[in-house]
Design a protein around this motif. Structure first.
Motif: not given
Ligand SMILES: Cc1cc2nc3c(=O)[nH]c(=O)nc-3n(C[C@H](O)[C@H](O)[C@H](O)COP(=O)(O)OP(=O)(O)OC[C@H]3O[C@@H](n4cnc5c(N)ncnc54)[C@H](O)[C@@H]3O)c2cc1C
Length: 386
Positions: A174-175, A225-226, A228-230, A232-233, A246, A249
């Motif tokens: 998580e962020s 990690t990927t 979490l980025q996806d 967010r979008a 942020q 992390a």
């Protein structure tokens, strides 16, 4: 610093800190060891405390964020189900601050604290238990009457004591953000999405001051990690993160096989994640840390004062495991729900008022960990200290 202790606790997460301060307040000589330099680094939790913990334990108010009553559960197609409790159900702990506060309480009660020190091994000779500890370039030995493993999901202490080991995990990342904008009251947003969070959920925990955005799932089924980025979008239309910064992390393994059976012997015992004391369904481990550590402090106090090995028999995972049966079963079902259509259907069913009670029960129920404190198991002085 002494070289001989009644109890040495490896790991100063919530479980180790809770156990250390309770034992020391009973007059037990305690050494607390952690490989971290400072307790506000590399935190392994979002820090969401549930109502039951907030009611039963006197957590310092200034280490907790504003209360949360609202939960929104999103289906894979982002259809929301709103749940509102009449109670303050959750508060997000300011965990670095809370750990530091508990550490201060430990020190005041007489605990010796060894940061930046790793537990390496132990050996028993002539009825004496010797631990080898490493602090960077130097290795030291100390003796102790009893060893407590509070060293997390992959416990080295558990392995060395030949106690049971966790075998089933999910991973969470998580962020922690500041400056995210989400209209309305503080809330917990949970997203069922088998791609972003296979076997678990993605979450946004927002209490108006701090926002935690995370994903969790079976490590073999996704790249956290990927994901979490996806994620967010994907939530860009739900929460405004354009000005969010942020500040931290966090990540870690979460054992979800249920509390382990064999968690104590005459040399030592396990608490917290090391004992698998996490709800298999919700993956909540903070309430179990508080409860099981209090129980452990009680049992160890009794054992040290009587020397009677029978006392340790009370500290068995079997005592709790049967109470986990329905949650273990629900975990098995959750692990198999990998098709978005199935989850979408499940969420549609939950929106039918008669079934929304089930969702209410999962989020607002009061059964996170079997209540050892309600039994007569606790040492009376420990009960007074809670
Ligand atoms: C991302 C994430 C989010 C979560 N969110 C929540 C939540 O919101 N609410 C909830 O109830 N539960 C949550 N959980 C679960 C909960 O946080 C854990 O169950 C709980 O924090 C475990 O505490 P612990 O003290 O047992 O272990 P930890 O906090 O992992 O502490 C173990 C300590 O042992 C130390 N250590 C390990 N090995 C050694 C060694 N060899 N020598 C010296 N020191 C050592 C480590 O440095 C660490 O400080 C979450 C878990 C994760 C991973």
């Amino acid at each position: 610093m002494r070289t001989n202790y009644d109890v040495t606790i490896i790991g100063a997460g919530l479980a180790g800190l809770q156990c250390a301060r309770l034992l020391a307040r009973q007059g037990v000589n305690v050494l607390l060891v952690d490989r971290k330099n400072s307790l506000d680094q590399k935190i392994h939790t979002t820090g969401i405390f549930v109502r039951r913990t907030l009611v039963d334990f006197d957590l310092p108010d200034d280490c907790l964020g504003p209360p949360i009553k609202h939960v929104t559960l999103y289906s894979p197609a982002l259809r929301p189900l709103e749940l509102v409790s009449q109670y303050d159900e959750f508060r997000i702990g300011r965990m670095g601050q809370l750990y530091q506060r508990y550490l201060q309480q430990c020190l005041l009660a007489g605990v010796d604290w060894l940061p930046q020190t790793s537990y390496l091994s132990h050996a028993t000779a002539n009825d004496q238990l010797t631990l080898r500890l490493n602090s960077g370039s130097s290795t030291r030995s100390i003796t102790t009457r009893y060893l407590i493993g509070a060293d997390g999901a992959r416990s080295r202490v558990a392995r060395d004591l030949q106690l049971e080991l966790n075998r089933e995990w999910i991973v969470g990342v998580e962020s922690v953000l500041q400056g995210a904008v989400l209209d309305g009251p503080p809330r917990l947003l949970c997203f069922l999405d088998p791609k972003l969070a296979p076997g678990y959920i993605a979450w946004i925990a927002h209490d108006g001051e701090e926002t935690h955005l995370g994903v969790g799932g079976y490590p073999s089924l996704f790249d956290p990690t990927t994901a979490l980025q996806d994620f967010r979008a994907r939530v860009a239309d739900i929460i405004d993160l354009r000005k969010a910064k942020q500040i931290e992390a966090r990540a870690g393994l979460i054992p979800i096989g249920g509390v382990l059976r064999n968690i104590a012997n005459s040399t030592g015992l396990l608490i917290g994640d090391a004992a698998g004391a996490v709800s298999p369904l919700t993956a909540g481990g903070l309430d179990p840390c508080m409860r099981l550590s209090a129980f452990a402090a009680s049992v160890v106090t009794e054992y040290l004062s009587t020397g009677d090995v029978q006392v340790l028999q009370a500290y068995s995972g079997e005592l709790f495991r049967s109470r986990f049966a329905s949650r273990l079963w629900a975990r098995r079902v959750a692990a198999t729900l990998r098709q978005p259509q199935l989850l979408e259907l499940g969420c549609a069913v939950l929106r039918v008022p008669v079934f929304s009670r089930l969702a209410n029960h999962v989020f607002f129920g009061r059964g996170s960990f079997p209540d050892v404190m309600e039994t007569e198991n606790l040492h009376p002085q420990i009960t007074q200290m809670l």
